[in-house]
Scaffold this motif. Structure first.
Motif, PDB file in Angstrom:
ATOM      1  N   TRP A   1       8.903   3.491 -12.761  1.00  0.00           N
ATOM      2  CA  TRP A   1       8.993   3.034 -11.376  1.00  0.00           C
ATOM      3  C   TRP A   1       9.489   1.614 -11.297  1.00  0.00           C
ATOM      4  O   TRP A   1       9.042   0.748 -12.044  1.00  0.00           O
ATOM      5  CB  TRP A   1       7.615   3.096 -10.702  1.00  0.00           C
ATOM      6  CG  TRP A   1       7.128   4.491 -10.542  1.00  0.00           C
ATOM      7  CD1 TRP A   1       6.199   5.120 -11.304  1.00  0.00           C
ATOM      8  CD2 TRP A   1       7.549   5.443  -9.569  1.00  0.00           C
ATOM      9  NE1 TRP A   1       6.008   6.401 -10.857  1.00  0.00           N
ATOM     10  CE2 TRP A   1       6.825   6.622  -9.797  1.00  0.00           C
ATOM     11  CE3 TRP A   1       8.483   5.410  -8.534  1.00  0.00           C
ATOM     12  CZ2 TRP A   1       7.002   7.767  -9.022  1.00  0.00           C
ATOM     13  CZ3 TRP A   1       8.647   6.545  -7.757  1.00  0.00           C
ATOM     14  CH2 TRP A   1       7.920   7.698  -7.999  1.00  0.00           C
TER      15      TRP A   1
ATOM     16  N   GLU B   1       1.435   6.567  -6.926  1.00  0.00           N
ATOM     17  CA  GLU B   1       0.262   7.384  -7.247  1.00  0.00           C
ATOM     18  C   GLU B   1       0.564   8.871  -7.035  1.00  0.00           C
ATOM     19  O   GLU B   1       0.182   9.713  -7.854  1.00  0.00           O
ATOM     20  CB  GLU B   1      -0.909   6.953  -6.359  1.00  0.00           C
ATOM     21  CG  GLU B   1      -2.187   7.717  -6.594  1.00  0.00           C
ATOM     22  CD  GLU B   1      -3.288   7.276  -5.626  1.00  0.00           C
ATOM     23  OE1 GLU B   1      -4.105   8.134  -5.267  1.00  0.00           O
ATOM     24  OE2 GLU B   1      -3.315   6.102  -5.226  1.00  0.00           O
ATOM     25  N   ALA B   2       1.253   9.198  -5.972  1.00  0.00           N
ATOM     26  CA  ALA B   2       1.551  10.596  -5.650  1.00  0.00           C
ATOM     27  C   ALA B   2       2.410  11.260  -6.733  1.00  0.00           C
ATOM     28  O   ALA B   2       2.287  12.459  -6.971  1.00  0.00           O
ATOM     29  CB  ALA B   2       2.252  10.682  -4.298  1.00  0.00           C
TER      30      ALA B   2
ATOM     31  N   SER C   1       2.501  10.167  -9.981  1.00  0.00           N
ATOM     32  CA  SER C   1       2.059   9.566 -11.240  1.00  0.00           C
ATOM     33  C   SER C   1       2.115  10.503 -12.443  1.00  0.00           C
ATOM     34  O   SER C   1       2.211  10.032 -13.572  1.00  0.00           O
ATOM     35  CB  SER C   1       0.646   9.002 -11.089  1.00  0.00           C
ATOM     36  OG  SER C   1      -0.273  10.042 -10.847  1.00  0.00           O
ATOM     37  N   GLU C   2       2.082  11.792 -12.223  1.00  0.00           N
ATOM     38  CA  GLU C   2       2.100  12.712 -13.361  1.00  0.00           C
ATOM     39  C   GLU C   2       3.507  13.006 -13.868  1.00  0.00           C
ATOM     40  O   GLU C   2       3.672  13.636 -14.900  1.00  0.00           O
ATOM     41  CB  GLU C   2       1.376  13.998 -12.987  1.00  0.00           C
ATOM     42  CG  GLU C   2      -0.088  13.706 -12.680  1.00  0.00           C
ATOM     43  CD  GLU C   2      -0.985  14.909 -12.802  1.00  0.00           C
ATOM     44  OE1 GLU C   2      -0.576  15.909 -13.408  1.00  0.00           O
ATOM     45  OE2 GLU C   2      -2.100  14.827 -12.305  1.00  0.00           O
TER      46      GLU C   2
ATOM     47  N   ALA D   1       2.295   1.661  -3.519  1.00  0.00           N
ATOM     48  CA  ALA D   1       1.248   2.111  -4.439  1.00  0.00           C
ATOM     49  C   ALA D   1       0.930   3.593  -4.234  1.00  0.00           C
ATOM     50  O   ALA D   1       0.758   4.335  -5.206  1.00  0.00           O
ATOM     51  CB  ALA D   1      -0.009   1.273  -4.263  1.00  0.00           C
ATOM     52  N   ARG D   2       0.849   4.025  -2.991  1.00  0.00           N
ATOM     53  CA  ARG D   2       0.565   5.435  -2.707  1.00  0.00           C
ATOM     54  C   ARG D   2       1.687   6.343  -3.196  1.00  0.00           C
ATOM     55  O   ARG D   2       1.439   7.425  -3.701  1.00  0.00           O
ATOM     56  CB  ARG D   2       0.336   5.664  -1.216  1.00  0.00           C
ATOM     57  CG  ARG D   2      -0.913   5.025  -0.677  1.00  0.00           C
ATOM     58  CD  ARG D   2      -2.144   5.777  -1.163  1.00  0.00           C
ATOM     59  NE  ARG D   2      -3.327   5.076  -0.723  1.00  0.00           N
ATOM     60  CZ  ARG D   2      -4.311   5.643  -0.076  1.00  0.00           C
ATOM     61  NH1 ARG D   2      -4.287   6.916   0.188  1.00  0.00           N
ATOM     62  NH2 ARG D   2      -5.350   4.927   0.283  1.00  0.00           N
TER      63      ARG D   2
ATOM     64  N   LYS E   1       0.825  -1.208   0.000  1.00  0.00           N
ATOM     65  CA  LYS E   1       0.000   0.000   0.000  1.00  0.00           C
ATOM     66  C   LYS E   1       0.860   1.259   0.000  1.00  0.00           C
ATOM     67  O   LYS E   1       0.540   2.233  -0.669  1.00  0.00           O
ATOM     68  CB  LYS E   1      -0.954   0.005   1.184  1.00  0.00           C
ATOM     69  CG  LYS E   1      -2.036  -1.037   1.056  1.00  0.00           C
ATOM     70  CD  LYS E   1      -2.945  -1.044   2.257  1.00  0.00           C
ATOM     71  CE  LYS E   1      -3.969  -2.167   2.101  1.00  0.00           C
ATOM     72  NZ  LYS E   1      -4.830  -2.288   3.260  1.00  0.00           N
TER      73      LYS E   1
END
Length: 95
Positions: free
Chosen positions: A35, A26-27, A29-30, A22-23, A19
């Motif tokens: 990764w 995601e943080a 991701s732009e 993944a976070r 988790k």
């Protein structure tokens, strides 16, 4: 004239918690980032030794995360990995 080629950044995320990994991904991701996520400290160690990452994210709540930290910047003259971000839990919720 030589053409400039843009490349994605390369980043390592080490956490023994899926988790958290993944976070983190995601943080950011732009960003144009490739990764590499691992929950295995042996694999993280091998990757740190063999790959020049643009940045590294280590989960310091994991005992292995603190063990890997010296490997990221072995000495000040060696700028092997450009940016290091160390994280701890607390701010990451479980949902």
């Amino acid at each position: 004239m030589q053409e400039l080629h843009e490349r994605n950044l390369e980043a390592l995320i080490f956490s023994d918690d899926k988790k958290v990994s993944a976070r983190c991904a995601e943080a950011f991701s732009e960003l144009p980032v490739d990764w590499v996520n691992t929950e295995d400290s042996s694999m993280a160690s091998k990757l740190l030794s063999s790959t020049n990452f643009d940045f590294v994210i280590l989960d310091l709540d994991s005992p292995s995360g603190t063990t890997l930290l010296p490997q990221v910047r072995p000495n000040s003259a060696d700028r092997q990995h450009a940016v290091v971000l160390a994280i701890t839990g607390g701010g990451i919720d479980a949902d």
